[in-house]
Motif scaffolding. Structure first.
Motif, PDB file in Angstrom:
ATOM      1  N   LYS A 107       0.789  -1.271  -0.082  1.00 14.54           N
ATOM      2  CA  LYS A 107      -0.137   0.095  -0.159  1.00 14.54           C
ATOM      3  C   LYS A 107       0.987   1.346   0.061  1.00 14.54           C
ATOM      4  O   LYS A 107       0.627   2.044  -0.913  1.00 14.54           O
ATOM      5  N   LYS A 108       1.875   1.379   0.778  1.00  9.91           N
ATOM      6  CA  LYS A 108       2.770   2.340   0.911  1.00  9.91           C
ATOM      7  C   LYS A 108       3.561   2.530  -0.412  1.00  9.91           C
ATOM      8  O   LYS A 108       3.754   3.592  -0.931  1.00  9.91           O
ATOM      9  N   ILE A 109       3.689   1.439  -0.973  1.00  7.80           N
ATOM     10  CA  ILE A 109       4.415   1.457  -2.429  1.00  7.80           C
ATOM     11  C   ILE A 109       3.662   2.134  -3.362  1.00  7.80           C
ATOM     12  O   ILE A 109       4.111   3.117  -4.222  1.00  7.80           O
ATOM     13  N   ILE A 110       2.360   1.905  -3.618  1.00 11.70           N
ATOM     14  CA  ILE A 110       1.382   2.032  -4.569  1.00 11.70           C
ATOM     15  C   ILE A 110       1.266   3.681  -4.135  1.00 11.70           C
ATOM     16  O   ILE A 110       1.097   4.721  -5.097  1.00 11.70           O
ATOM     17  N   GLN A 111       1.302   4.134  -2.843  1.00 14.93           N
ATOM     18  CA  GLN A 111       0.889   5.617  -2.437  1.00 14.93           C
ATOM     19  C   GLN A 111       2.210   6.323  -2.971  1.00 14.93           C
ATOM     20  O   GLN A 111       2.127   7.626  -3.388  1.00 14.93           O
ATOM     21  N   TYR A 112       3.451   5.666  -2.570  1.00 14.43           N
ATOM     22  CA  TYR A 112       4.578   6.411  -3.057  1.00 14.43           C
ATOM     23  C   TYR A 112       4.356   6.918  -4.806  1.00 14.43           C
ATOM     24  O   TYR A 112       4.940   7.724  -5.234  1.00 14.43           O
ATOM     25  N   LEU A 113       4.281   5.811  -5.555  1.00 21.02           N
ATOM     26  CA  LEU A 113       4.110   5.841  -6.967  1.00 21.02           C
ATOM     27  C   LEU A 113       3.480   6.831  -7.426  1.00 21.02           C
ATOM     28  O   LEU A 113       3.553   7.479  -8.443  1.00 21.02           O
ATOM     29  N   LEU A 114       1.859   6.892  -6.674  1.00 22.71           N
ATOM     30  CA  LEU A 114       0.894   8.097  -7.022  1.00 22.71           C
ATOM     31  C   LEU A 114       1.717   9.298  -6.889  1.00 22.71           C
ATOM     32  O   LEU A 114       1.496  10.057  -7.568  1.00 22.71           O
ATOM     33  N   GLU A 115       2.413   9.627  -5.747  1.00 19.39           N
ATOM     34  CA  GLU A 115       3.113  10.845  -5.540  1.00 19.39           C
ATOM     35  C   GLU A 115       3.992  11.256  -6.289  1.00 19.39           C
ATOM     36  O   GLU A 115       4.232  12.447  -6.817  1.00 19.39           O
ATOM     37  N   GLU A 116       4.776  10.397  -6.752  1.00 20.76           N
ATOM     38  CA  GLU A 116       5.886  10.463  -7.959  1.00 20.76           C
ATOM     39  C   GLU A 116       5.333  10.859  -9.123  1.00 20.76           C
ATOM     40  O   GLU A 116       5.774  11.839  -9.738  1.00 20.76           O
ATOM     41  N   LEU A 117       4.329  10.114  -9.275  1.00 19.73           N
ATOM     42  CA  LEU A 117       3.697  10.251 -10.630  1.00 19.73           C
ATOM     43  C   LEU A 117       3.032  11.837 -10.655  1.00 19.73           C
ATOM     44  O   LEU A 117       3.040  12.335 -11.465  1.00 19.73           O
ATOM     45  N   ALA A 118       2.380  12.034  -9.576  1.00 17.59           N
ATOM     46  CA  ALA A 118       1.953  13.400  -9.395  1.00 17.59           C
ATOM     47  C   ALA A 118       2.830  14.568  -9.764  1.00 17.59           C
ATOM     48  O   ALA A 118       2.585  15.524 -10.494  1.00 17.59           O
ATOM     49  N   ASN A 119       4.078  14.249  -9.579  1.00 14.43           N
ATOM     50  CA  ASN A 119       5.220  15.476  -9.838  1.00 14.43           C
ATOM     51  C   ASN A 119       5.334  15.466 -11.377  1.00 14.43           C
ATOM     52  O   ASN A 119       5.772  16.502 -11.892  1.00 14.43           O
ATOM     53  N   CYS A 120       4.705  14.658 -12.259  1.00 13.63           N
ATOM     54  CA  CYS A 120       5.044  15.068 -13.807  1.00 13.63           C
ATOM     55  C   CYS A 120       3.884  15.862 -14.091  1.00 13.63           C
ATOM     56  O   CYS A 120       3.935  16.375 -15.329  1.00 13.63           O
ATOM     57  N   PHE A 121       2.813  16.186 -13.438  1.00  4.22           N
ATOM     58  CA  PHE A 121       2.082  17.110 -13.690  1.00  4.22           C
ATOM     59  C   PHE A 121       2.038  18.431 -12.847  1.00  4.22           C
ATOM     60  O   PHE A 121       1.177  19.085 -12.743  1.00  4.22           O
ATOM     61  N   ASP A 122       3.374  18.889 -12.614  1.00  2.00           N
ATOM     62  CA  ASP A 122       3.424  19.840 -11.831  1.00  2.00           C
ATOM     63  C   ASP A 122       3.545  21.293 -12.743  1.00  2.00           C
ATOM     64  O   ASP A 122       4.575  21.752 -12.742  1.00  2.00           O
ATOM     65  N   ASN A 123       2.512  21.747 -13.476  1.00  2.00           N
ATOM     66  CA  ASN A 123       2.233  22.764 -14.253  1.00  2.00           C
ATOM     67  C   ASN A 123       1.162  23.313 -14.479  1.00  2.00           C
ATOM     68  O   ASN A 123      -0.039  22.723 -14.123  1.00  2.00           O
ATOM     69  N   ASP A 124       0.851  24.488 -14.656  1.00  2.00           N
ATOM     70  CA  ASP A 124      -0.330  25.185 -14.784  1.00  2.00           C
ATOM     71  C   ASP A 124      -1.584  24.381 -15.446  1.00  2.00           C
ATOM     72  O   ASP A 124      -2.421  24.093 -15.222  1.00  2.00           O
ATOM     73  N   LYS A 125      -1.261  23.726 -16.710  1.00  2.00           N
ATOM     74  CA  LYS A 125      -2.306  23.380 -17.566  1.00  2.00           C
ATOM     75  C   LYS A 125      -2.727  22.139 -17.119  1.00  2.00           C
ATOM     76  O   LYS A 125      -3.815  21.786 -17.107  1.00  2.00           O
ATOM     77  N   GLU A 126      -1.802  21.155 -16.537  1.00  2.75           N
ATOM     78  CA  GLU A 126      -2.126  20.021 -15.998  1.00  2.75           C
ATOM     79  C   GLU A 126      -2.021  19.827 -14.342  1.00  2.75           C
ATOM     80  O   GLU A 126      -2.157  18.571 -13.819  1.00  2.75           O
ATOM     81  N   HIS A 127      -2.085  20.858 -13.967  1.00  2.05           N
ATOM     82  CA  HIS A 127      -2.075  20.736 -12.335  1.00  2.05           C
ATOM     83  C   HIS A 127      -3.271  20.107 -11.480  1.00  2.05           C
ATOM     84  O   HIS A 127      -3.034  19.406 -10.529  1.00  2.05           O
ATOM     85  N   TYR A 128      -4.571  20.105 -12.403  1.00  2.00           N
ATOM     86  CA  TYR A 128      -5.703  19.113 -11.761  1.00  2.00           C
ATOM     87  C   TYR A 128      -5.293  17.647 -11.817  1.00  2.00           C
ATOM     88  O   TYR A 128      -5.775  16.929 -10.756  1.00  2.00           O
ATOM     89  N   LYS A 129      -4.364  17.431 -12.790  1.00  2.00           N
ATOM     90  CA  LYS A 129      -3.940  15.915 -12.559  1.00  2.00           C
ATOM     91  C   LYS A 129      -3.239  15.583 -11.447  1.00  2.00           C
ATOM     92  O   LYS A 129      -3.335  14.540 -10.622  1.00  2.00           O
ATOM     93  N   LYS A 130      -2.271  16.446 -11.155  1.00  2.00           N
ATOM     94  CA  LYS A 130      -1.537  16.486  -9.787  1.00  2.00           C
ATOM     95  C   LYS A 130      -2.379  16.251  -8.650  1.00  2.00           C
ATOM     96  O   LYS A 130      -2.148  15.444  -7.875  1.00  2.00           O
ATOM     97  N   GLU A 131      -3.281  17.145  -8.649  1.00  2.00           N
ATOM     98  CA  GLU A 131      -4.311  17.011  -7.329  1.00  2.00           C
ATOM     99  C   GLU A 131      -5.020  15.860  -7.326  1.00  2.00           C
ATOM    100  O   GLU A 131      -5.201  15.362  -6.317  1.00  2.00           O
ATOM    101  N   GLU A 132      -5.160  15.286  -8.505  1.00  2.00           N
ATOM    102  CA  GLU A 132      -6.160  13.900  -8.472  1.00  2.00           C
ATOM    103  C   GLU A 132      -5.514  12.742  -8.084  1.00  2.00           C
ATOM    104  O   GLU A 132      -5.898  11.912  -7.188  1.00  2.00           O
TER     105      GLU A 132
END
Length: 287
Positions: free
Chosen positions: A253-278
């Motif tokens: 569970k922690k590994i998947i949580q970490y994977l989600l958090e790391e993937l969220a960093n791929c959307f750290d821009n204005d256009k796709e910031h909503y994906k980071k929040e999701e």
């Protein structure tokens, strides 16, 4: 879905210039669930206006995310925390129409190739050399530096398709294969690294001295094996004390949580910031 008068009226309102009206309309459309997606796709194909197309794409994404969030909720409450299933759910964020059959086929092929080479007389190090030789040698998996511009390097389906992934995704694949073969390899939370550890027999999470129950370590980007001395040198180099908690195995569970958090960093821009929040919302669901 059959296009009723209400659905037709809602779809016509997607082009309303008032953002509040569009917000209300999109929420109402989302209530219909995934069956309305073909109606939206048909509207997209017959709409030359790029702004309207973007709005339709956003609604479709909301529908797919709502469905994915429910899948994550069920994965969480079921309590099995299967790492392969969790990884495929993460991949579905980017590829909602992902077919899991090719992924399962590739993993089974890998598992079988390793299994054919294993026997009961091998030492832990010999077992790992076989796994590493199959995954990185015969299969040809390559390791890359973690880069938040390379979204696919985080996703299990793409790692298997392209045979390249970063330390985290390669590590997850390695863990899945080991789990299928009952080989005691676990992930640990060494600072700034995703490291795998081969656990000694009789290992218990109740013990305080986690490091003493580790035979050796594996760097999953390349499969390279290293020792306790190498780990000690790493901690000295980064000037961080080697706390016992760093050697405690991470749950799936922690590994998947970490994977989600790391993937969220791929959307750290204005256009796709909503994906980071999701993605962070999905990660928080697993707390």
């Amino acid at each position: 879905m059959e296009q009723t008068k209400e659905i037709s009226a809602l779809l016509q309102l997607i082009d309303d210039p008032d953002e509040e009206v569009f917000g209300a309309v999109s929420e109402k459309i989302v209530e219909y669930g995934k069956p309305i997606i073909p109606n939206l796709e048909d509207l997209w194909e017959n709409t030359p206006n790029e702004t309207i197309q973007s709005r339709i794409e956003l609604i479709i994404h909301k529908l797919q995310f709502t469905d994915l969030a429910e899948d994550f909720r069920q994965w969480n409450v079921a309590g099995h925390f299967d790492l392969m299933v969790g990884s495929l759910l993460v991949a579905k964020f980017q590829y909602p129409d992902l077919s899991t059959a090719p992924v399962l086929h590739e993993i089974e092929k890998l598992r079988r190739n390793v299994w054919l080479e294993l026997n009961n007389y091998l030492t832990p190090l010999e077992q790992i050399r076989i796994i590493t030789g199959i995954i990185y040698g015969y299969y040809g998996l390559k390791g890359t530096e973690v880069s938040y511009t390379n979204i696919n390097d985080f996703l299990l389906n793409k790692v298997l398709e392209t045979k390249r992934g970063n330390q985290l995704s390669n590590g997850i694949l390695y863990l899945i294969i080991c789990d299928l073969l009952d080989i005691p390899v676990k992930a640990i939370s060494i600072p700034k690294q995703f490291v795998l550890a081969f656990q000694k027999p009789g290992y218990s999470t109740e013990e305080a001295d986690f490091a003493s129950k580790i035979e050796f370590y594996i760097e999953p980007a390349s499969g390279q094996v290293f020792s306790h001395k190498d780990i000690e040198s790493y901690f000295k180099r980064i000037s961080v004390p080697a706390l016992p908690s760093y050697f405690k195995p991470l749950s799936n569970k922690k590994i998947i949580q970490y994977l989600l958090e790391e993937l969220a960093n791929c959307f750290d821009n204005d256009k796709e910031h909503y994906k980071k929040e999701e993605l962070l919302k999905l990660a928080n669901m697993l707390d």
